[in-house]
Design an enzyme around this catalytic site. Sequence first.
Site, PDB file in Angstrom:
ATOM      1  N   ASP A 191      65.209  -2.505 -14.736  1.00 15.19           N
ATOM      2  CA  ASP A 191      64.245  -2.575 -13.213  1.00 15.19           C
ATOM      3  C   ASP A 191      63.833  -1.175 -12.803  1.00 15.19           C
ATOM      4  O   ASP A 191      63.501  -0.915 -11.815  1.00 15.19           O
ATOM      5  CB  ASP A 191      64.970  -2.991 -12.305  1.00 15.19           C
ATOM      6  CG  ASP A 191      65.598  -4.425 -12.630  1.00 15.19           C
ATOM      7  OD1 ASP A 191      65.170  -4.913 -13.385  1.00 15.19           O
ATOM      8  OD2 ASP A 191      66.381  -4.994 -11.739  1.00 15.19           O
ATOM      9  N   ALA A 194      60.050  -4.877 -29.294  1.00 15.78           N
ATOM     10  CA  ALA A 194      59.356  -5.391 -30.713  1.00 15.78           C
ATOM     11  C   ALA A 194      57.973  -5.753 -30.382  1.00 15.78           C
ATOM     12  O   ALA A 194      57.726  -6.524 -29.347  1.00 15.78           O
ATOM     13  CB  ALA A 194      60.458  -6.641 -31.012  1.00 15.78           C
ATOM     14  N   PRO A 250      62.525   0.945 -27.061  1.00 16.63           N
ATOM     15  CA  PRO A 250      61.960   0.351 -28.195  1.00 16.63           C
ATOM     16  C   PRO A 250      61.634  -1.182 -28.039  1.00 16.63           C
ATOM     17  O   PRO A 250      62.614  -1.842 -27.461  1.00 16.63           O
ATOM     18  CB  PRO A 250      62.853   0.518 -29.319  1.00 16.63           C
ATOM     19  CG  PRO A 250      64.250   0.746 -28.629  1.00 16.63           C
ATOM     20  CD  PRO A 250      63.793   1.407 -27.452  1.00 16.63           C
ATOM     21  N   CYS A 282      70.650  -6.486 -27.849  1.00 13.64           N
ATOM     22  CA  CYS A 282      69.878  -7.363 -28.159  1.00 13.64           C
ATOM     23  C   CYS A 282      70.510  -8.706 -27.432  1.00 13.64           C
ATOM     24  O   CYS A 282      71.455  -9.081 -28.126  1.00 13.64           O
ATOM     25  CB  CYS A 282      69.072  -7.523 -29.457  1.00 13.64           C
ATOM     26  SG  CYS A 282      68.283  -8.917 -29.505  1.00 13.64           S
ATOM     27  N   GLN A 311      64.630   3.350 -33.616  1.00 12.78           N
ATOM     28  CA  GLN A 311      66.138   2.823 -33.312  1.00 12.78           C
ATOM     29  C   GLN A 311      66.298   1.716 -34.494  1.00 12.78           C
ATOM     30  O   GLN A 311      65.695   0.978 -35.120  1.00 12.78           O
ATOM     31  CB  GLN A 311      65.850   1.823 -32.102  1.00 12.78           C
ATOM     32  CG  GLN A 311      66.976   1.258 -31.684  1.00 12.78           C
ATOM     33  CD  GLN A 311      66.919   0.100 -30.619  1.00 12.78           C
ATOM     34  OE1 GLN A 311      66.448  -0.803 -30.578  1.00 12.78           O
ATOM     35  NE2 GLN A 311      67.457   0.638 -29.247  1.00 12.78           N
ATOM     36  N   ARG A 326      59.998  -2.839 -19.896  1.00 11.72           N
ATOM     37  CA  ARG A 326      58.974  -3.617 -19.471  1.00 11.72           C
ATOM     38  C   ARG A 326      58.055  -2.856 -18.311  1.00 11.72           C
ATOM     39  O   ARG A 326      56.801  -3.473 -18.117  1.00 11.72           O
ATOM     40  CB  ARG A 326      59.629  -4.760 -18.830  1.00 11.72           C
ATOM     41  CG  ARG A 326      60.210  -5.869 -20.082  1.00 11.72           C
ATOM     42  CD  ARG A 326      60.995  -6.871 -19.454  1.00 11.72           C
ATOM     43  NE  ARG A 326      62.035  -6.525 -18.263  1.00 11.72           N
ATOM     44  CZ  ARG A 326      62.300  -7.064 -17.406  1.00 11.72           C
ATOM     45  NH1 ARG A 326      61.560  -8.320 -17.043  1.00 11.72           N
ATOM     46  NH2 ARG A 326      63.273  -6.494 -16.684  1.00 11.72           N
TER      47      ARG A 326
END
Length: 381
Positions: free
Chosen positions: A219, A30, A28, A113, A82, A242
Amino acid sequence: MEDVTATLSKPALKIGPYEVDPPVVLAPMAGITNVAFRRLCREYGAGLYVCEMITARAVVERHPGTMHMMAFDQGEYPRSMQLYGVDPKTMREAVKIIVGEGLADHIDSNFGCPVAKVTRKGGGAALPYKRKLFAQIVRASVEAAEAAGVPFTVKFRIGIDDDHHTFLDAGRIAEAEGAAAVSLHARTAAQRYSGKADWSAIARLKEAVQTIPVLGNGDIFTADDALRMVAETGCDGVVVGRGCLGRPWLFGELEAAFAGRPIPEGPRLGEVAQVLRRHAELLVQHDGHDKAMRDLRKHMAWYFMGFPVGSELRRRFAMVSSMDELDELIGQLDHEAPFPADALGPRGRQGSPGKVTLPHGWLDNPDDDLVPEAEDMHSGG
């Protein structure tokens, strides 16, 4: 590379009653993993796709914006959400609402977070340091979820910083309290998204947690990275964040890799442009035209990363305001430009490491179970 044959022959990942094949989970993010982006990713490959983070208090209070974020596509299954919370009672109540009204099929929880506005109030990656409170939250959530047969999973980081590792305790506690799986982002909160993820921590967690799946995060930018993580750490699945920004087709590459098929070549710029346009269409369906165009702008740099797109054209894409304008700009691209080899590395936020902001006296007593004040943040992180 390690023994990829062993990687491919591992038993299928199961989270509660759900088989996740390939063993790939979309993290998840944002402002990113809304229903439009999840559908786009799902069109390339199977797996588990988690919606944006939702706060427990916002669910209990039925905040309209939060309820809109809790949308799932008609064909999306299992529906994965989540949940963020710091209070066992609020988490229990939120989970009761979610499972009682059939709003999700799987609930994950965010204890990773690293953002200062969260950790300074004792939330996110700061919370697992308080072992008793962490256990109470997981226990309350699992008990509420189990009533409807909904698996509850837990995601966390290595710890606050190099002097305060919490991941092994967090994994053992989550396992003991009935979590269906755990995920480790192999960085500390102090690292944020900088430097390299320490995959050896995933291997240590896998050794410590014996009865539920352990997923690794950090990664994974290519399909080879995913295979290598499983081979090196023994983890049961991977969580991708990412690496898929501007590359939703990464999930197709991951599916091929875990099935032992050749990994498809990266798309040419013309194909990327069509994916971008599909993304825009899905956003419009979910959020309406104006909000969709605003949301799309942040994705432009990721989609065009490494491609020969001039600065003026990039600027115009980053300010696009209509579908007609998007089509006009797409027409100006070199559709035959091949996918750039240098676009396979890190993307999205990286930043710099830094001291983690914590409440006064937070580190004094790890067995203090006083509920912190972090619940007042909005959904989405």
